[in-house]
Write an enzyme that holds these catalytic residues in place. Structure first.
Site, short mmCIF file in Angstrom:
data_model
loop_
_atom_site.label_atom_id
_atom_site.label_comp_id
_atom_site.label_asym_id
_atom_site.label_seq_id
_atom_site.Cartn_x
_atom_site.Cartn_y
_atom_site.Cartn_z
N GLY A 188 0.89 -1.12 -0.03
CA GLY A 188 0.04 -0.03 0.07
C GLY A 188 0.73 1.29 0.18
O GLY A 188 0.38 2.42 0.31
N ARG A 189 2.28 1.23 -0.49
CA ARG A 189 3.23 2.37 -0.34
C ARG A 189 3.23 2.90 1.05
O ARG A 189 3.62 4.08 1.27
CB ARG A 189 2.50 3.31 -1.26
CG ARG A 189 2.43 2.93 -2.90
CD ARG A 189 3.66 2.47 -3.40
NE ARG A 189 3.55 2.29 -4.79
CZ ARG A 189 3.15 1.40 -5.51
NH1 ARG A 189 2.96 0.11 -4.81
NH2 ARG A 189 3.27 1.04 -6.75
N LEU A 190 2.88 2.08 2.17
CA LEU A 190 3.33 2.55 3.42
C LEU A 190 4.41 1.91 3.75
O LEU A 190 4.86 1.16 4.70
CB LEU A 190 2.08 2.08 4.23
CG LEU A 190 0.70 2.45 4.06
CD1 LEU A 190 -0.33 1.84 5.01
CD2 LEU A 190 0.70 4.03 4.03
#
Length: 210
Positions: A188-190
């Site tokens: 999630g691009r986290l």
């Protein structure tokens, strides 16, 4: 990495819950060894960014040739564009990208020339064609055509039929880090981003948002 129905890829190969080392050089060395063991392409390849006297940046790919306790060593022509900019401003930035491990390391620091003895030793171990090339190529300068370069190669091959001495304008830089960012791709691009900033004593450690 895994992909969704839009063709975008996500990252899922690792995580950084906490700081695994007090010393960022040990952290970097650990990740570098991992990149070798995992078969990452050109794990020693690194982008180095320099700035000129007007503050304009430029970047290029080079190779890390030595990893020391004090920092990272690269080799180049001191009269090249990067060499000229380093002489004007010693601040540089490095970026390692190990795609196979979904990792990046950003490093900021200052560059200084290594001792001549270190450059001599490294140069002596280079292939002969690379030694000749260090003399033949006036790196970053404008030339008329390829033939001009090949003529210079022939000239220096004849000038140095046996041992090729190190050119005085060619050698190593030691980049002494003052900042590290270890980036681990996450879902999630986290992403995880763990940073080390040089302090009066040791390193200040902190996490930043993805």
């Amino acid at each position: 990495m895994s992909s969704d129905n839009t063709g975008r890829y996500d990252f899922n190969k690792g995580k950084l819950e906490d700081f695994p080392f007090e010393d960022p050089m040990l952290f970097f060395s650990s990740w570098y060894q991992d990149s070798i063991e995992q078969g990452c392409a050109d794990p020693q390849a690194v982008a180095i960014s320099t700035v000129n006297a007007d503050g304009k940046p430029s970047s290029r790919m080079v190779y890390m040739r030595n990893l020391l306790e004090e920092g990272i060593v690269i080799y180049t022509n001191y009269l090249s564009r990067k060499g000229g900019q380093i002489s004007q401003n010693h601040n540089v930035a490095l970026l390692f990208h190990w795609d196979c491990a979904e990792r990046q390391v950003r490093i900021e620091g200052v560059a200084e020339k290594v001792d001549d003895s270190i450059s001599d030793e490294y140069f002596a171990g280079r292939p002969r064609i690379s030694q000749i090339g260090a003399w033949a190529s006036e790196q970053s300068s404008e030339i008329d055509n390829r033939a001009t370069l090949e003529e210079r190669v022939k000239f220096f091959e004849e000038k140095y039929p046996d041992v090729v001495p190190r050119p005085p304008h060619w050698g190593g830089y030691l980049i002494k880090p003052s900042y590290f960012e270890f980036w681990q791709g996450r879902l999630g691009r986290l992403h995880d981003r763990l940073c080390y900033q040089k302090a009066e004593e040791g390193w200040r450690k902190f996490r930043i948002a993805p």
